[in-house]
Motif scaffolding. Sequence first.
Motif, PDB file in Angstrom:
ATOM      1  N   CYS A 103      -7.138  -0.225   0.040  1.00  0.00           N
ATOM      2  CA  CYS A 103      -6.429  -0.886   1.129  1.00  0.00           C
ATOM      3  C   CYS A 103      -7.403  -1.128   2.273  1.00  0.00           C
ATOM      4  O   CYS A 103      -8.116  -0.242   2.704  1.00  0.00           O
ATOM      5  CB  CYS A 103      -5.277  -0.016   1.616  1.00  0.00           C
ATOM      6  N   SER A 106       0.265   3.998   1.078  1.00  0.00           N
ATOM      7  CA  SER A 106       0.085   4.807   2.275  1.00  0.00           C
ATOM      8  C   SER A 106       0.605   4.124   3.538  1.00  0.00           C
ATOM      9  O   SER A 106       1.337   4.711   4.320  1.00  0.00           O
ATOM     10  CB  SER A 106      -1.393   5.144   2.420  1.00  0.00           C
ATOM     11  N   CYS A 107       0.244   2.842   3.719  1.00  0.00           N
ATOM     12  CA  CYS A 107       0.603   2.202   4.986  1.00  0.00           C
ATOM     13  C   CYS A 107       1.466   0.954   4.804  1.00  0.00           C
ATOM     14  O   CYS A 107       1.813   0.299   5.780  1.00  0.00           O
ATOM     15  CB  CYS A 107      -0.656   1.842   5.775  1.00  0.00           C
ATOM     16  N   CYS A 126       0.848  -1.192   0.000  1.00  0.00           N
ATOM     17  CA  CYS A 126       0.000   0.000   0.000  1.00  0.00           C
ATOM     18  C   CYS A 126       0.880   1.236   0.000  1.00  0.00           C
ATOM     19  O   CYS A 126       1.851   1.326   0.752  1.00  0.00           O
ATOM     20  CB  CYS A 126      -0.888  -0.004   1.241  1.00  0.00           C
ATOM     21  N   CYS A 150      -6.089   0.993   5.563  1.00  0.00           N
ATOM     22  CA  CYS A 150      -6.135   2.448   5.684  1.00  0.00           C
ATOM     23  C   CYS A 150      -7.106   3.080   4.694  1.00  0.00           C
ATOM     24  O   CYS A 150      -7.216   4.294   4.629  1.00  0.00           O
ATOM     25  CB  CYS A 150      -4.746   3.045   5.531  1.00  0.00           C
TER      26      CYS A 150
HETATM   27 ZN   LIG Z   1      -2.930   1.085   3.400  1.00  0.00          ZN
END
Ligand SMILES: [Zn+2]
Length: 184
Positions: A175, A160-161, A158, A178
Amino acid sequence: MAEKLNLMANESIVLKDVGVAHEGSIYTNELILTNLNIILINKGMLGKTKSVDRFPLNQIKILDGKPQVLQGKKSNGSATLDIVFVRGVESFSFQSQSNISKWIKAITNTLGYEVDESRVNDDSGTLIGAFKSIKSGVMDAIGIKQKEKIEEKITKKCISCSAPLVGVAGQVVKCKYCDTSQTL
Ligand SMILES: [Zn+2]
């Protein structure tokens, strides 16, 4: 006791301990790790089962390729086993605190990850949970990837995370940890 657990056909016990406290309870609970769940058997003073709670392993957050299974600390200084689930943190205390690292290792391994022993910092009691290398096919056992083998799927992190994302290349996925939408 076993009949009350209602284990699934593909579920087997990995680790079991007594003398566990959860959410401010006294140390009368039993904690069981299976290949699918963490099961808390909430027992009263007289050893009678009051409730059975299941925490699915596939709900544990993975951050930077590390399952969020950590050793924490209560305000009184005693160590806790803190597990970050998608819905929030669950904190368990053990009568025998030395059990915590054993649990971190067992949960991490069951998820298909390894604890990076060289990075474990036992003294501070806060940094246990340094992990390395994702084994391939890890989530199969806990049911995250059930259909993936039918088509050619790819795994990405991901944006982002860093949680693992699986899908067909070019597919837009969200995801589950998140909620970030992104193209694989
Ligand atoms: Zn994520």
